[in-house]
Design a protein around this motif. Structure first.
Motif, short mmCIF file in Angstrom:
data_model
loop_
_atom_site.label_atom_id
_atom_site.label_comp_id
_atom_site.label_asym_id
_atom_site.label_seq_id
_atom_site.Cartn_x
_atom_site.Cartn_y
_atom_site.Cartn_z
N ASP A 36 2.44 1.79 8.19
CA ASP A 36 2.64 0.55 8.40
C ASP A 36 1.54 -0.34 7.76
N ARG A 37 0.23 -0.09 7.96
CA ARG A 37 -0.77 -0.80 7.50
C ARG A 37 -0.88 -0.85 5.97
N ILE A 38 -0.29 0.29 5.39
CA ILE A 38 -0.25 0.19 3.75
C ILE A 38 0.83 -0.85 3.39
N ILE A 39 1.96 -1.04 4.12
CA ILE A 39 3.12 -1.66 3.68
C ILE A 39 2.46 -3.29 3.98
N HIS A 40 1.67 -3.56 4.93
CA HIS A 40 1.26 -4.78 5.29
C HIS A 40 0.19 -5.21 4.60
N SER A 41 -0.41 -4.23 3.72
CA SER A 41 -1.36 -4.60 2.69
C SER A 41 -1.30 -5.61 1.60
N THR A 42 -2.20 -6.34 1.21
CA THR A 42 -2.04 -7.23 0.30
C THR A 42 -1.83 -6.59 -1.04
N ALA A 43 -3.00 -5.54 -1.35
CA ALA A 43 -2.30 -4.48 -2.47
C ALA A 43 -0.90 -4.01 -2.64
N PHE A 44 -0.33 -3.87 -1.53
CA PHE A 44 1.25 -3.22 -1.79
C PHE A 44 2.04 -4.27 -2.14
N ARG A 45 1.97 -5.65 -1.81
CA ARG A 45 2.81 -6.54 -1.99
C ARG A 45 2.48 -7.06 -3.51
N GLY A 360 -7.07 -6.00 -9.18
CA GLY A 360 -6.36 -6.37 -8.02
C GLY A 360 -5.23 -7.48 -8.51
N MET A 361 -5.41 -7.78 -9.81
CA MET A 361 -4.43 -8.82 -10.30
C MET A 361 -3.28 -8.32 -10.73
N THR A 362 -2.13 -9.16 -10.51
CA THR A 362 -0.76 -8.85 -10.76
C THR A 362 -0.84 -9.06 -12.50
N ASP A 363 0.15 -8.67 -13.09
CA ASP A 363 0.31 -8.97 -14.50
C ASP A 363 0.39 -10.51 -14.81
N ARG A 364 1.16 -11.03 -14.27
CA ARG A 364 1.15 -12.51 -14.38
C ARG A 364 0.03 -13.41 -13.89
N PHE A 365 -0.71 -12.77 -12.67
CA PHE A 365 -1.83 -13.86 -12.41
C PHE A 365 -3.04 -13.62 -13.48
N ALA A 366 -3.02 -12.28 -14.31
CA ALA A 366 -3.92 -12.00 -15.24
C ALA A 366 -3.68 -12.75 -16.42
N ILE A 367 -2.39 -12.93 -16.71
CA ILE A 367 -2.31 -13.90 -17.71
C ILE A 367 -2.54 -15.24 -17.39
N ALA A 368 -2.35 -15.72 -16.25
CA ALA A 368 -2.79 -17.14 -15.95
C ALA A 368 -4.28 -17.19 -15.67
N GLU A 369 -4.96 -16.44 -15.17
CA GLU A 369 -6.32 -16.17 -15.28
C GLU A 369 -6.80 -16.55 -16.70
N HIS A 370 -6.39 -15.80 -17.59
CA HIS A 370 -6.83 -15.78 -19.00
C HIS A 370 -6.49 -17.17 -19.40
#
Ligand code: MG
Length: 375
Positions: A36-45, A360-370
Motif C-alpha cells: 500500500d505504501r508503494i502504491i501511494h508513493s510519488t515514484a509509483f504514480r 525521478g522525472m517523467t518523460d514529458r517533465f524532462a522534455i519540459a525542463e529541457h
C-alpha cells in the motif's frame, strides 16, 4: 491468508523487520502495508509517464513502466498463490521493482550512468531501493517508506560488491553469495516473462518485428502452429494476442512445476534455508529457459538495438546530458529541497542529488525542463 503459507514462504513472524520500529498495522499484514505504501508513493504514480521501450508519446497503446509493473505483479501473484508463497510480499516487490527507472527507458539510464561515471555511476535497480529507502518523503518519522527487510531484499536484484558493502544488511547476500527469499526470486523472473511477452506485442505493433521472424523462435512457433491449426482464418492482430497469452501460460506453468520440483528436492524449512541454499529455486526448466532466453536475445537484437539507432534516442541522450550539466553547474535551477540538500555536499554528493532529481522525472517533465532551461 497467512495460514495458507508454505513453511519456506516469507512469514511475518520470521521477518528481519523494518529499519525503524512501528506499531503493527491493525487490519492489514505487514507486507500488505508495504504494498500500500508503494502504491501511494510519488515514484509509483510517475511510472505511468515513463517509457518502457517506446517513448511515452510515441503511441497510447505501448507499455509504460506502470503497465509493465502491473503485468509483472499479475504473473508473479499467480505463481505465488500456486506455490503458497506470500502473495502480498510478491506484489509489493513487483510493483516497486522499477521505481528507480529514469525517464526515456534504456537510453535515459545509459546516459545518466555515463554522466555519473566519476561519481559511482547510476544503476536503476539500486535506485529503486534508494527511492523506497530515502527519496520518498511522506512520513513524519522517517525518510523513505520504511519497508520490511524482505521487500527491500527483493527489490535489490543485483548489486556490485562495492555497493553491497555500503548498503549494510540488504547488501550482505551479495557478499555471502546467498539468495533472496522465494518471493524476491519470483518477482525477478516475472519481470523477464512480462517484458519478453509484451515486447512482442509492442514490437509487432511498431512494425519492428514480423510474424515470419517470430516464427523462428520455438516458444512462439509452437503456439503459432496450434493456434493456426484451430483458427485458420484468424487475422494477424488476434493471432498475435492468442499466441502471446498461450506463451505466457506455457512459461508460467513450467515455472510453477519446475519450482515445485526444486522445492521438493531442496526441502527448505524456512526463508533462511532458501537464502542459504546456494542456488535459486524459482527457476524454469532448462528447455523452456533456453527458449525464453533465445526470445529475449531476439527481442534485444530487433527492438532494443533498433531503438538505439532511432533519432529519438539521440535527442533523449542529449536532453539527459544537458539537464545533468545544467543542474550540476547551478544547483539552484533545481527545486528548493534538492538545491538545499545539494548545497551541503561535496562534488560527488551534489552529482548524486542531481541524478536523483533527473531519475525521478517523467518523460514529458524532462522534455519540459529541457525546454525551460534552453529558453
Ligand atoms: Mg521491469
Amino acid at each position: 491468508m497467512c495460514s495458507d503459507l508454505a513453511i519456506y514462504a516469507a512469514q511475518e513472524s520470521q521477518s528481519r523487520g523494518r529499519r525503524y520500529d512501528e506499531p503493527a498495522p491493525a487490519y492489514r499484514g505487514e507486507y500488505q502495508r508495504d504494498r500500500d505504501r508503494i502504491i501511494h508513493s510519488t515514484a509509483f504514480r510517475r511510472l505511468v509517464y515513463k517509457t518502457q521501450v517506446f517513448v511515452n508519446h510515441e503511441g497510447d497503446l505501448y507499455r509504460t513502466r506502470l503497465t509493465h509493473s502491473l503485468e509483472v505483479s499479475q504473473i508473479a501473484r499467480t505463481v505465488a498463490v500456486a506455490l503458497h508463497l506470500n502473495e502480498a510480499l510478491t506484489e509489493a516487490i513487483s510493483l516497486a521493482h522499477d521505481l528507480g527507472h529514469t525517464p526515456f527507458g534504456h537510453a535515459g539510464q545509459d546516459t545518466l550512468n555515463e554522466c555519473m561515471r566519476d561519481f559511482g555511476g547510476f544503476e536503476h535497480n539500486l535506485q529503486s531501493l534508494r527511492v523506497v529507502d530515502q527519496l520518498e518523503t511522506k512520513y513524519a518519522d522517517f525518510a523513505g517508506l520504511n519497508l520490511m527487510f524482505e521487500t527491500r531484499e527483493g527489490i535489490l536484484k543485483h548489486c556490485s560488491k562495492r555497493n553491497a558493502r555500503e548498503l549494510g544488511d540488504v547488501g550482505e547476500r551479495f557478499l555471502n553469495r546467498e539468495q533472496a527469499g522465494l518471493e524476491g526470486q519470483l518477482a525477478n523472473i516475472a519481470d523477464a516473462i512480462a517484458y519478453n511477452n509484451h515486447d512482442i506485442d509492442d514490437g509487432y505493433r511498431a512494425g519492428l518485428i514480423t510474424i515470419e521472424q517470430l516464427r523462428e523462435q520455438r516458444l512462439f512457433e509452437d503456439q503459432y502452429r496450434k493456434v493456426r491449426e484451430r483458427y485458420p482464418e484468424l487475422e494477424d492482430r488476434r493471432l498475435i494476442y492468442e499466441i502471446i497469452r498461450r506463451m505466457i501460460g506455457t512459461v508460467v506453468t513450467d515455472l510453477i512445476e519446475n519450482t515445485r520440483d526444486n522445492l521438493e528436492r531442496h526441502k527448505p524449512a524456512s526463508i533462511d534455508d532458501v537464502r542459504k541454499a546456494g542456488t535459486a529455486m524459482v527457476t524454469m526448466s532448462d528447455d523452456i529457459f533456453a527458449q525464453h532466453r533465445s526470445l529475449k536475445n531476439f527481442l534485444h537484437k530487433h527492438l532494443y538495438s533498433h531503438e538505439q539507432k532511432l533519432a529519438m534516442t539521440k535527442k533523449v541522450q542529449a536532453m539527459v546530458s544537458d539537464l545533468f550539466a545544467a543542474f550540476t553547474s547551478n544547483i539552484d535551477l533545481m527545486p528548493a529541497q534538492f538545491a538545499s540538500a545539494a548545497a551541503r555536499l561535496d562534488e560527488a554528493g551534489r552529482a548524486r542529488i542531481v541524478a536523483d532529481y533527473i531519475a525521478g522525472m517523467t518523460d514529458r517533465f524532462a522534455i519540459a525542463e529541457h525546454e525551460r532551461l534552453e529558453a
